[in-house]
Design a protein around this motif. Structure first.
Motif, mmCIF file in Angstrom:
data_model
loop_
_atom_site.group_PDB
_atom_site.id
_atom_site.type_symbol
_atom_site.label_atom_id
_atom_site.label_comp_id
_atom_site.label_asym_id
_atom_site.label_seq_id
_atom_site.Cartn_x
_atom_site.Cartn_y
_atom_site.Cartn_z
ATOM 1 N N MET A 1 0.823 -1.197 0.000
ATOM 2 C CA MET A 1 0.000 0.000 0.000
ATOM 3 C C MET A 1 0.866 1.259 0.000
ATOM 4 S SD MET A 1 -3.078 -1.148 2.643
ATOM 5 C CE MET A 1 -3.561 0.496 2.994
ATOM 6 N N THR A 2 1.976 1.212 0.719
ATOM 7 C CA THR A 2 2.851 2.381 0.797
ATOM 8 C C THR A 2 3.438 2.714 -0.568
ATOM 9 O OG1 THR A 2 3.384 1.864 3.082
ATOM 10 C CG2 THR A 2 4.883 3.344 1.942
ATOM 11 N N SER A 3 3.885 1.690 -1.296
ATOM 12 C CA SER A 3 4.450 1.956 -2.623
ATOM 13 C C SER A 3 3.382 2.499 -3.569
ATOM 14 C CB SER A 3 5.104 0.700 -3.198
ATOM 15 O OG SER A 3 4.149 -0.326 -3.393
ATOM 16 N N GLN A 4 2.132 2.064 -3.404
ATOM 17 C CA GLN A 4 1.054 2.604 -4.227
ATOM 18 C C GLN A 4 0.824 4.080 -3.920
ATOM 19 O OE1 GLN A 4 -2.060 -0.143 -3.258
ATOM 20 N NE2 GLN A 4 -1.539 -1.515 -4.937
ATOM 21 N N VAL A 5 0.883 4.454 -2.642
ATOM 22 C CA VAL A 5 0.738 5.866 -2.274
ATOM 23 C C VAL A 5 1.874 6.678 -2.888
ATOM 24 C CG1 VAL A 5 0.780 7.525 -0.354
ATOM 25 C CG2 VAL A 5 -0.546 5.417 -0.153
ATOM 26 N N CYS A 6 3.090 6.170 -2.808
ATOM 27 C CA CYS A 6 4.239 6.882 -3.386
ATOM 28 C C CYS A 6 4.081 7.050 -4.892
ATOM 29 C CB CYS A 6 5.542 6.152 -3.058
ATOM 30 S SG CYS A 6 5.997 6.210 -1.320
ATOM 31 N N ARG A 7 3.629 5.995 -5.583
ATOM 32 C CA ARG A 7 3.425 6.091 -7.038
ATOM 33 C C ARG A 7 2.312 7.077 -7.371
ATOM 34 N NH1 ARG A 7 4.225 0.481 -6.778
ATOM 35 N NH2 ARG A 7 2.021 0.080 -7.015
ATOM 36 N N ALA A 8 1.237 7.063 -6.593
ATOM 37 C CA ALA A 8 0.134 7.992 -6.839
ATOM 38 C C ALA A 8 0.588 9.433 -6.640
ATOM 39 C CB ALA A 8 -1.048 7.676 -5.926
ATOM 40 N N ARG A 9 1.358 9.682 -5.581
ATOM 41 C CA ARG A 9 1.871 11.039 -5.327
ATOM 42 C C ARG A 9 2.763 11.495 -6.469
ATOM 43 N NH1 ARG A 9 4.645 11.178 0.270
ATOM 44 N NH2 ARG A 9 4.923 13.336 -0.336
ATOM 45 N N ALA A 10 3.624 10.612 -6.965
ATOM 46 C CA ALA A 10 4.524 10.956 -8.073
ATOM 47 C C ALA A 10 3.730 11.246 -9.344
ATOM 48 C CB ALA A 10 5.533 9.833 -8.303
ATOM 49 N N ALA A 11 2.681 10.473 -9.594
ATOM 50 C CA ALA A 11 1.854 10.694 -10.788
ATOM 51 C C ALA A 11 1.149 12.044 -10.724
ATOM 52 C CB ALA A 11 0.836 9.565 -10.929
ATOM 53 N N VAL A 12 0.620 12.390 -9.565
ATOM 54 C CA VAL A 12 -0.045 13.689 -9.410
ATOM 55 C C VAL A 12 0.961 14.814 -9.611
ATOM 56 C CG1 VAL A 12 -1.205 15.224 -7.761
ATOM 57 C CG2 VAL A 12 -1.909 12.834 -7.954
ATOM 58 N N ALA A 13 2.155 14.671 -9.062
ATOM 59 C CA ALA A 13 3.186 15.704 -9.217
ATOM 60 C C ALA A 13 3.577 15.874 -10.689
ATOM 61 C CB ALA A 13 4.415 15.354 -8.384
ATOM 62 N N ARG A 14 3.636 14.774 -11.439
ATOM 63 C CA ARG A 14 3.959 14.864 -12.879
ATOM 64 C C ARG A 14 2.840 15.557 -13.650
ATOM 65 N NH1 ARG A 14 5.743 9.704 -11.932
ATOM 66 N NH2 ARG A 14 3.863 8.787 -12.838
ATOM 67 N N ALA A 33 -0.445 3.663 5.370
ATOM 68 C CA ALA A 33 0.359 3.800 4.151
ATOM 69 C C ALA A 33 0.799 5.242 3.942
ATOM 70 C CB ALA A 33 -0.442 3.302 2.945
ATOM 71 N N ALA A 34 -0.076 6.194 4.269
ATOM 72 C CA ALA A 34 0.274 7.607 4.109
ATOM 73 C C ALA A 34 1.436 7.991 5.018
ATOM 74 C CB ALA A 34 -0.943 8.487 4.405
ATOM 75 N N VAL A 35 1.385 7.572 6.270
ATOM 76 C CA VAL A 35 2.469 7.897 7.205
ATOM 77 C C VAL A 35 3.775 7.267 6.736
ATOM 78 C CG1 VAL A 35 3.335 7.500 9.546
ATOM 79 C CG2 VAL A 35 0.999 8.319 9.203
ATOM 80 N N LEU A 36 3.722 6.014 6.328
ATOM 81 C CA LEU A 36 4.939 5.340 5.879
ATOM 82 C C LEU A 36 5.507 5.991 4.619
ATOM 83 C CD1 LEU A 36 3.955 1.633 6.582
ATOM 84 C CD2 LEU A 36 5.346 3.156 7.993
ATOM 85 N N SER A 37 4.651 6.425 3.708
ATOM 86 C CA SER A 37 5.159 7.099 2.501
ATOM 87 C C SER A 37 5.727 8.469 2.847
ATOM 88 C CB SER A 37 4.073 7.217 1.432
ATOM 89 O OG SER A 37 3.141 8.223 1.749
ATOM 90 N N ALA A 38 5.149 9.139 3.840
ATOM 91 C CA ALA A 38 5.632 10.465 4.239
ATOM 92 C C ALA A 38 7.015 10.391 4.874
ATOM 93 C CB ALA A 38 4.644 11.127 5.194
ATOM 94 N N VAL A 39 7.345 9.261 5.470
ATOM 95 C CA VAL A 39 8.687 9.081 6.029
ATOM 96 C C VAL A 39 9.722 9.116 4.907
ATOM 97 C CG1 VAL A 39 10.206 7.404 7.183
ATOM 98 C CG2 VAL A 39 7.917 7.835 8.081
ATOM 99 N N HIS A 40 9.386 8.519 3.755
ATOM 100 C CA HIS A 40 10.314 8.439 2.626
ATOM 101 C C HIS A 40 10.347 9.717 1.799
ATOM 102 C CE1 HIS A 40 10.994 4.246 3.483
ATOM 103 N NE2 HIS A 40 9.683 4.043 3.489
ATOM 104 N N ALA A 41 9.192 10.336 1.621
ATOM 105 C CA ALA A 41 9.091 11.564 0.826
ATOM 106 C C ALA A 41 8.079 12.477 1.515
ATOM 107 C CB ALA A 41 8.647 11.244 -0.600
ATOM 108 N N PRO A 42 8.540 13.306 2.457
ATOM 109 C CA PRO A 42 7.604 14.115 3.239
ATOM 110 C C PRO A 42 6.834 15.131 2.393
ATOM 111 C CG PRO A 42 9.789 14.097 4.251
ATOM 112 C CD PRO A 42 9.922 13.476 2.895
#
Length: 160
Positions: A1-14, A33-42
């Motif tokens: 789930m965390t990697s999906q959140v990271c991919r979704a955030r990257a897609a929105v940014a693009r 998943a949101a908290v875990l993704s925020a640790v990697h890319a706040p």
């Protein structure tokens, strides 16, 4: 789930490269998943709605398990993976503004151990509701809380 959140955030940014707002909003179990993704890319800020971020939990599940009244079926390895996570500890590590919105009548948040402000978040409860989206009134109140808070912390403007 965390990697999906990271991919979704990257897609929105693009798709919106000139949009400087970076607020991550998650509901329920999506908060983990949101908290875990925020640790990697706040992000600039994060809003968790109805997310208790349980940790140190043991799910009694073997084989396949029905969740959400049987709407979903998950293998037990999903629960074993989830047990190892420490989302509250990760929340405490974040150096960004975090808002947790919950219902004032949600029994999960009436326990002292579930006060996410002890992990660095600002907590605001929607009055007279067990769930922030319980009714049109609680949903409107949740939207106002989130809007006012994001303006207060400076990630969106105050204009309507």
């Amino acid at each position: 789930m965390t990697s999906q959140v990271c991919r979704a955030r990257a897609a929105v940014a693009r798709q919106h490269p000139s949009d400087t707002r970076n607020v991550l909003v998650a509901v329920g179990i999506g908060g983990v998943a949101a908290v875990l993704s925020a640790v990697h890319a706040p992000p600039d800020a994060m809003v968790l709605i109805g997310s208790d971020l349980v940790q140190d939990v043991r799910f009694v599940v073997t084989g396949l398990a029905g969740v959400r009244g049987g709407e979903q079926v998950l293998p037990s390895r999903v629960f074993r993976d989830r047990e190892r996570l420490a989302p509250r500890d990760r929340l405490a590590e974040l150096k960004i503004p975090v808002l947790c919105v919950n219902g004032s009548q949600d029994p999960r948040f009436q326990l002292a151990d579930n006060d996410l402000s002890t992990y660095g978040a600002q907590v605001i409860s929607v009055p007279d509701a067990a769930d922030p989206f319980q009714s049109h009134c609680s949903t409107a109140a949740t939207a106002r809380i989130v809007r006012n808070w994001t303006a207060e912390v400076g990630v969106i403007s105050r204009t309507p």
